[in-house]
Design an enzyme around this catalytic site. Structure first.
Site, PDB file in Angstrom:
ATOM      1  N   CYS A  24     -75.832  84.971 -70.182  1.00 54.39           N
ATOM      2  CA  CYS A  24     -76.514  84.015 -71.045  1.00 54.39           C
ATOM      3  C   CYS A  24     -77.753  84.576 -71.760  1.00 54.39           C
ATOM      4  CB  CYS A  24     -76.829  82.752 -70.255  1.00 54.39           C
ATOM      5  SG  CYS A  24     -77.056  81.325 -71.334  1.00 54.39           S
TER       6      CYS A  24
ATOM      7  N   HIS B  85     -72.848  81.061 -65.821  1.00 62.41           N
ATOM      8  CA  HIS B  85     -73.694  81.008 -64.628  1.00 62.41           C
ATOM      9  C   HIS B  85     -72.810  80.508 -63.489  1.00 62.41           C
ATOM     10  CE1 HIS B  85     -77.409  81.206 -67.043  1.00 62.41           C
ATOM     11  NE2 HIS B  85     -76.871  80.336 -67.860  1.00 62.41           N
TER      12      HIS B  85
HETATM   13  N1  GLN Z   1     -82.245  80.025 -74.078  1.00 60.99           N
HETATM   14  C1  GLN Z   1     -80.909  80.410 -74.361  1.00 60.99           C
HETATM   15  C2  GLN Z   1     -80.081  79.289 -74.960  1.00 60.99           C
HETATM   16  O1  GLN Z   1     -80.386  78.140 -74.773  1.00 60.99           O
HETATM   17  C3  GLN Z   1     -80.249  80.936 -73.092  1.00 60.99           C
HETATM   18  C4  GLN Z   1     -80.014  79.876 -72.069  1.00 60.99           C
HETATM   19  C5  GLN Z   1     -79.503  80.386 -70.746  1.00 60.99           C
HETATM   20  O2  GLN Z   1     -79.731  81.539 -70.380  1.00 60.99           O
HETATM   21  N2  GLN Z   1     -78.867  79.513 -69.984  1.00 60.99           N
HETATM   22  O3  GLN Z   1     -79.107  79.558 -75.634  1.00 60.99           O
END
Ligand code: GLN
Length: 238
Positions: free
Chosen positions: A92, A189
């Site tokens: 992510c 995740h």
């Molecule tokens: N901030 C980034 C987004 O919202 C990554 C989010 C995350 O790592 N879950 O796309």
């Protein structure tokens, strides 16, 4: 034999149990009598040259901002390692920053380190929920996503897999994640490795192969619990 695992920014980049990916790598090595050392990298720390596996998790936009400068400083070293074939998993927030840039909903561009040929722009809605992905190399992969970023892949990477349930890179092209050499970027995740042991063993196998210069035959583990967790995850509503 000892595998050195580089854990990028465990304090800032750790969402939805991403840290569990490192625990999984350590445990699956330990169960096979393979020693590991985890090097937690925080801003300002030097990066050792003899890293066997790289892992980096996700983070909110503000946390991506907080590590941006350090990531850019160590970017060339990480690129050399990934280009040389070091097995790498980025999830992510760091998946996005291994690419060209992440543009936030406020229009701010957080620069990436251009290891993966992709870019990400925040969309109007967050893409949230359980995900099932079909991958050519590791079979079916399950996980959980929560991101505003919409990622488009360039020609220098291949998709990690095809979305069966969930949104994946952008909710449009049914592609999830990216792969370049032995580097996998994904939105998943969960954490992703405990429920997808084949993916964990890919990283371990590649690491041993690179160190020993021969293809190892990893001892089979009893993955009854892992496989059951995987199966349950596939039945969850999106
Ligand atoms: N901030 C980034 C987004 O919202 C990554 C989010 C995350 O790592 N879950 O796309």
């Amino acid at each position: 034999m000892k595998l050195k695992i580089l854990h990028l920014y465990p304090k800032e980049m750790n969402l939805y149990g991403d840290h569990g990916n490192v625990l999984t790598l350590v445990k699956r090595c330990e169960w096979r009598g393979i020693k590991t050392e985890v090097i937690a990298h925080e801003p300002g720390d030097p990066i050792p040259d003899d890293i066997d596996i790289i892992f980096g998790g996700g983070g909110q936009d503000s946390n991506q901002n907080a590590i941006e400068d350090d990531l850019r400083a160590i970017g060339p070293q990480l690129k050399t390692m990934v280009d040389a074939g070091t097995p790498t998993l980025v999830v992510c927030g760091l998946y996005q920053l291994f690419g060209e840039y992440f543009q936030t909903a406020e229009g701010e561009k957080i620069k990436g380190i251009s290891i993966l040929d992709l870019h990400t722009v925040a969309g109007p809605n967050r893409l949230i929920g359980n995900v099932v992905v079909s991958t050519p190399e590791y079979g079916e992969i399950v996980g959980y996503e929560n991101h505003s970023g919409l990622t488009e892949l360039g020609e220098g990477v291949s998709p990690f897999g095809t979305v069966i349930k969930g949104y994946g890179n952008n909710g449009k092209d049914m592609i999830e994640g990216a792969k370049y050499k032995n580097c996998i970027g994904t939105y998943l995740h969960g954490p992703v490795l405990p429920k997808n042991p084949r993916l964990a063993d890919f990283l371990i196998t590649k690491a041993i192969e690179r160190q020993t210069k021969s293809r190892p035959k990893l001892e089979r583990l009893n993955d009854t619990v892992e496989n059951r967790a995987h199966k349950v995850a596939t039945t969850r509503p999106q």
